[in-house]
Write a protein that holds these residues in place. Structure first.
Motif, PDB file in Angstrom:
ATOM      1  N   GLU A   1       0.862  -1.181   0.000  1.00  0.00           N
ATOM      2  CA  GLU A   1       0.000   0.000   0.000  1.00  0.00           C
ATOM      3  C   GLU A   1       0.901   1.234   0.000  1.00  0.00           C
ATOM      4  OE1 GLU A   1      -3.964  -1.414   2.457  1.00  0.00           O
ATOM      5  OE2 GLU A   1      -2.191  -0.854   3.614  1.00  0.00           O
ATOM      6  N   VAL A   2       0.867   2.001  -1.077  1.00  0.00           N
ATOM      7  CA  VAL A   2       1.657   3.234  -1.171  1.00  0.00           C
ATOM      8  C   VAL A   2       0.725   4.379  -0.811  1.00  0.00           C
ATOM      9  CG1 VAL A   2       3.115   4.670  -2.626  1.00  0.00           C
ATOM     10  CG2 VAL A   2       3.105   2.188  -2.950  1.00  0.00           C
ATOM     11  N   THR A   3       0.951   4.943   0.370  1.00  0.00           N
ATOM     12  CA  THR A   3      -0.024   5.847   0.981  1.00  0.00           C
ATOM     13  C   THR A   3       0.484   7.276   1.044  1.00  0.00           C
ATOM     14  OG1 THR A   3      -0.831   4.000   2.312  1.00  0.00           O
ATOM     15  CG2 THR A   3      -1.449   6.205   3.029  1.00  0.00           C
ATOM     16  N   ARG A   4      -0.288   8.167   0.459  1.00  0.00           N
ATOM     17  CA  ARG A   4       0.042   9.597   0.469  1.00  0.00           C
ATOM     18  C   ARG A   4      -0.356  10.247   1.792  1.00  0.00           C
ATOM     19  NH1 ARG A   4       0.078  12.530  -4.643  1.00  0.00           N
ATOM     20  NH2 ARG A   4      -0.277  11.158  -6.421  1.00  0.00           N
ATOM     21  N   ALA A   5       0.567  11.023   2.353  1.00  0.00           N
ATOM     22  CA  ALA A   5       0.174  12.012   3.353  1.00  0.00           C
ATOM     23  C   ALA A   5      -0.460  13.181   2.599  1.00  0.00           C
ATOM     24  CB  ALA A   5       1.402  12.492   4.129  1.00  0.00           C
ATOM     25  N   ILE A   6      -1.140  14.053   3.293  1.00  0.00           N
ATOM     26  CA  ILE A   6      -1.723  15.214   2.618  1.00  0.00           C
ATOM     27  C   ILE A   6      -0.620  16.087   2.024  1.00  0.00           C
ATOM     28  CG2 ILE A   6      -1.813  16.744   4.653  1.00  0.00           C
ATOM     29  CD1 ILE A   6      -4.609  17.618   3.684  1.00  0.00           C
ATOM     30  N   GLN A   7       0.615  15.999   2.593  1.00  0.00           N
ATOM     31  CA  GLN A   7       1.737  16.829   2.140  1.00  0.00           C
ATOM     32  C   GLN A   7       2.561  16.178   1.026  1.00  0.00           C
ATOM     33  OE1 GLN A   7       1.255  15.583   5.233  1.00  0.00           O
ATOM     34  NE2 GLN A   7       1.913  16.984   6.855  1.00  0.00           N
ATOM     35  N   THR A   8       2.373  14.887   0.778  1.00  0.00           N
ATOM     36  CA  THR A   8       3.218  14.155  -0.170  1.00  0.00           C
ATOM     37  C   THR A   8       3.122  14.729  -1.574  1.00  0.00           C
ATOM     38  OG1 THR A   8       2.864  12.121   1.108  1.00  0.00           O
ATOM     39  CG2 THR A   8       3.781  11.875  -1.106  1.00  0.00           C
TER      40      THR A   8
ATOM     41  N   THR B   1       7.257  12.487  -5.257  1.00  0.00           N
ATOM     42  CA  THR B   1       7.604  11.492  -4.238  1.00  0.00           C
ATOM     43  C   THR B   1       6.734  10.255  -4.393  1.00  0.00           C
ATOM     44  OG1 THR B   1       8.366  13.152  -2.652  1.00  0.00           O
ATOM     45  CG2 THR B   1       7.678  11.031  -1.749  1.00  0.00           C
ATOM     46  N   PHE B   2       5.427  10.477  -4.567  1.00  0.00           N
ATOM     47  CA  PHE B   2       4.518   9.335  -4.712  1.00  0.00           C
ATOM     48  C   PHE B   2       4.926   8.476  -5.907  1.00  0.00           C
ATOM     49  CE2 PHE B   2       1.004   7.320  -6.875  1.00  0.00           C
ATOM     50  CZ  PHE B   2       0.506   6.508  -5.869  1.00  0.00           C
ATOM     51  N   GLN B   3       5.204   9.101  -7.045  1.00  0.00           N
ATOM     52  CA  GLN B   3       5.508   8.332  -8.247  1.00  0.00           C
ATOM     53  C   GLN B   3       6.819   7.565  -8.107  1.00  0.00           C
ATOM     54  OE1 GLN B   3       3.021   8.289 -10.692  1.00  0.00           O
ATOM     55  NE2 GLN B   3       4.179   6.420 -11.170  1.00  0.00           N
TER      56      GLN B   3
ATOM     57  N   VAL C   1      -3.049   4.742  -2.326  1.00  0.00           N
ATOM     58  CA  VAL C   1      -3.957   4.969  -1.204  1.00  0.00           C
ATOM     59  C   VAL C   1      -3.819   6.413  -0.731  1.00  0.00           C
ATOM     60  CG1 VAL C   1      -4.584   4.245   1.136  1.00  0.00           C
ATOM     61  CG2 VAL C   1      -3.670   2.564  -0.471  1.00  0.00           C
ATOM     62  N   ASN C   2      -4.952   7.090  -0.585  1.00  0.00           N
ATOM     63  CA  ASN C   2      -4.968   8.374   0.101  1.00  0.00           C
ATOM     64  C   ASN C   2      -5.204   8.085   1.575  1.00  0.00           C
ATOM     65  OD1 ASN C   2      -4.635  10.151  -2.146  1.00  0.00           O
ATOM     66  ND2 ASN C   2      -6.754   9.731  -2.716  1.00  0.00           N
ATOM     67  N   GLU C   3      -4.374   8.660   2.427  1.00  0.00           N
ATOM     68  CA  GLU C   3      -4.392   8.275   3.831  1.00  0.00           C
ATOM     69  C   GLU C   3      -5.782   8.319   4.468  1.00  0.00           C
ATOM     70  OE1 GLU C   3      -3.389  10.173   7.985  1.00  0.00           O
ATOM     71  OE2 GLU C   3      -1.671  10.333   6.644  1.00  0.00           O
ATOM     72  N   GLY C   4      -6.085   7.245   5.167  1.00  0.00           N
ATOM     73  CA  GLY C   4      -7.278   7.135   6.001  1.00  0.00           C
ATOM     74  C   GLY C   4      -6.967   6.081   7.035  1.00  0.00           C
TER      75      GLY C   4
ATOM     76  N   GLY D   1      -6.199   2.979   8.956  1.00  0.00           N
ATOM     77  CA  GLY D   1      -6.132   1.578   8.549  1.00  0.00           C
ATOM     78  C   GLY D   1      -5.873   1.363   7.074  1.00  0.00           C
ATOM     79  N   PHE D   2      -5.791   2.475   6.307  1.00  0.00           N
ATOM     80  CA  PHE D   2      -5.562   2.396   4.862  1.00  0.00           C
ATOM     81  C   PHE D   2      -6.655   1.537   4.209  1.00  0.00           C
ATOM     82  CE2 PHE D   2      -0.971   2.654   6.548  1.00  0.00           C
ATOM     83  CZ  PHE D   2      -1.115   4.002   6.801  1.00  0.00           C
ATOM     84  N   VAL D   3      -6.313   0.511   3.455  1.00  0.00           N
ATOM     85  CA  VAL D   3      -7.348  -0.302   2.795  1.00  0.00           C
ATOM     86  C   VAL D   3      -7.485  -1.667   3.464  1.00  0.00           C
ATOM     87  CG1 VAL D   3      -8.059  -1.432   0.656  1.00  0.00           C
ATOM     88  CG2 VAL D   3      -7.037   0.851   0.556  1.00  0.00           C
ATOM     89  N   VAL D   4      -6.412  -2.448   3.423  1.00  0.00           N
ATOM     90  CA  VAL D   4      -6.504  -3.844   3.882  1.00  0.00           C
ATOM     91  C   VAL D   4      -6.884  -3.921   5.354  1.00  0.00           C
ATOM     92  CG1 VAL D   4      -5.220  -5.986   4.268  1.00  0.00           C
ATOM     93  CG2 VAL D   4      -4.954  -4.728   2.122  1.00  0.00           C
ATOM     94  N   ASN D   5      -6.177  -3.205   6.216  1.00  0.00           N
ATOM     95  CA  ASN D   5      -6.434  -3.348   7.647  1.00  0.00           C
ATOM     96  C   ASN D   5      -7.761  -2.740   8.076  1.00  0.00           C
ATOM     97  OD1 ASN D   5      -4.249  -4.891   8.456  1.00  0.00           O
ATOM     98  ND2 ASN D   5      -2.897  -3.130   8.583  1.00  0.00           N
ATOM     99  N   ARG D   6      -8.258  -1.784   7.318  1.00  0.00           N
ATOM    100  CA  ARG D   6      -9.568  -1.220   7.653  1.00  0.00           C
ATOM    101  C   ARG D   6     -10.675  -2.266   7.453  1.00  0.00           C
ATOM    102  NH1 ARG D   6     -11.601   4.838   6.280  1.00  0.00           N
ATOM    103  NH2 ARG D   6     -13.778   4.622   6.883  1.00  0.00           N
ATOM    104  N   ILE D   7     -10.432  -3.211   6.565  1.00  0.00           N
ATOM    105  CA  ILE D   7     -11.380  -4.303   6.323  1.00  0.00           C
ATOM    106  C   ILE D   7     -11.007  -5.534   7.151  1.00  0.00           C
ATOM    107  CG2 ILE D   7     -12.304  -5.881   4.575  1.00  0.00           C
ATOM    108  CD1 ILE D   7     -11.678  -3.632   2.504  1.00  0.00           C
TER     109      ILE D   7
END
Length: 291
Positions: A151-158, A162-164, A180-183, A185-191
């Motif tokens: 999961e490649v997760t962006r901070a609001i500042q990223t 850097t992301f690419q 993934v835009n940060e939230g 648990g991201f994706v997998v762990n939130r489920i």
């Protein structure tokens, strides 16, 4: 080839170091004690020896890789790193302290990544304001040398740059990165983690045994490994920390950790890492004892 510095030589840190190492990068693995580094090297050696046994790697290649792996207990080992990833304890204050220290050590264009499974990348980025745009989440899954997802997760500042760079780097390692835009648990762990929590509730209510819960989800929902075996593999201390993060960040009662999860952590029944969880193992990180 990049100069990569991995902070943390535990199970995940060692395996992430291994992934970079086997893909041709210059890797330094850093931890706070020499014995921790030695344990990490032992983990990597075991994995590579298994590949040799399966004839997927030559003994010469294994020895070449191990000879190229560097370890250190000095954070200054990251002074010339192009990519730094922290894989230390899931405690925000420890991660911030490390990042702020590395901010003084590393070149200004070094990308800082975190392997956190649930903590805020945005909060980490905010503690290094002069390079907040260089902060990214790169969440590998256990066992990192085998599991394909990152999961490649962006901070609001990223920044987009850097992301690419991080996304392309993960793909170059033979992984399948998802954006993934940060939230919480991201994706997998939130489920996944709330599903484990619900499975624990079923056991606590006496509805089904741990083994039958897993069989039901494997055969009824197509899971490769049932939720309670998976929970044992992840570690109940980690599961609890993620559930607490989800609950704290959202305020939603559906993310409240089940009391059985807390009880098992208090007992030290952490799963595979301790030798006992919902199932028993022949010692820490041992094979399951089938009864």
């Amino acid at each position: 080839m990049m100069k990569v510095c991995v902070f943390g030589a535990g199970n995940m840190g060692a395996r992430i170091s291994e992934v970079f190492l086997t893909n041709g990068h210059d890797v330094t693995m850093v931890d706070i004690k020499p014995e921790f580094c030695e344990r990490g090297v032992k983990t990597i050696t075991g994995d590579l020896s298994f590949l040799v046994k399966k004839e997927k790697m030559t003994e010469e290649k294994k020895n070449e890789l191990l000879a190229g792996l560097k370890t250190s207990c000095d954070r200054n080992a990251a002074a010339d790193a192009e990519f730094v990833i922290e894989v230390i304890l899931e405690k925000m204050e420890l991660k911030k302290e490390l990042l702020q220290d590395l901010d003084k050590i590393c070149p200004p264009d070094t990308i800082f990544a975190s392997n956190t499974s649930a903590l805020s990348i945005t909060e980490m980025a905010a503690c290094i304001p002069n390079r907040a745009d260089k902060m990214i989440g790169c969440h590998f899954f256990n066992p990192a040398q085998i599991m394909k997802l990152v999961e490649v997760t962006r901070a609001i500042q990223t920044s987009d740059e850097t992301f690419q760079k991080a996304f392309d780097l993960m793909a170059s390692l033979g992984k399948t990165p998802v954006s993934v835009n940060e939230g919480p648990g991201f994706v997998v762990n939130r489920i996944l983690i709330p599903m484990m929590n619900e499975a624990m509730g079923i056991v606590a209510d006496g509805i089904a045994s741990p083994a039958d819960v897993d069989i039901a989800m494997q055969l009824g929902a197509g899971m490769k490994s049932g939720p309670l075996h998976t929970a044992d593999l992840v570690g109940h201390d980690v599961n609890l920390a993620i559930m607490e993060t989800l609950y704290r960040e959202t305020g939603d009662p559906k993310y409240r950790p089940h009391p059985l999860m807390r009880k098992m952590v208090r007992a030290g029944w952490l799963g595979v890492k301790s030798g006992k969880g919902f199932f028993e193992y022949d010692g820490p990180f041992g094979k399951e004892i089938v009864k």
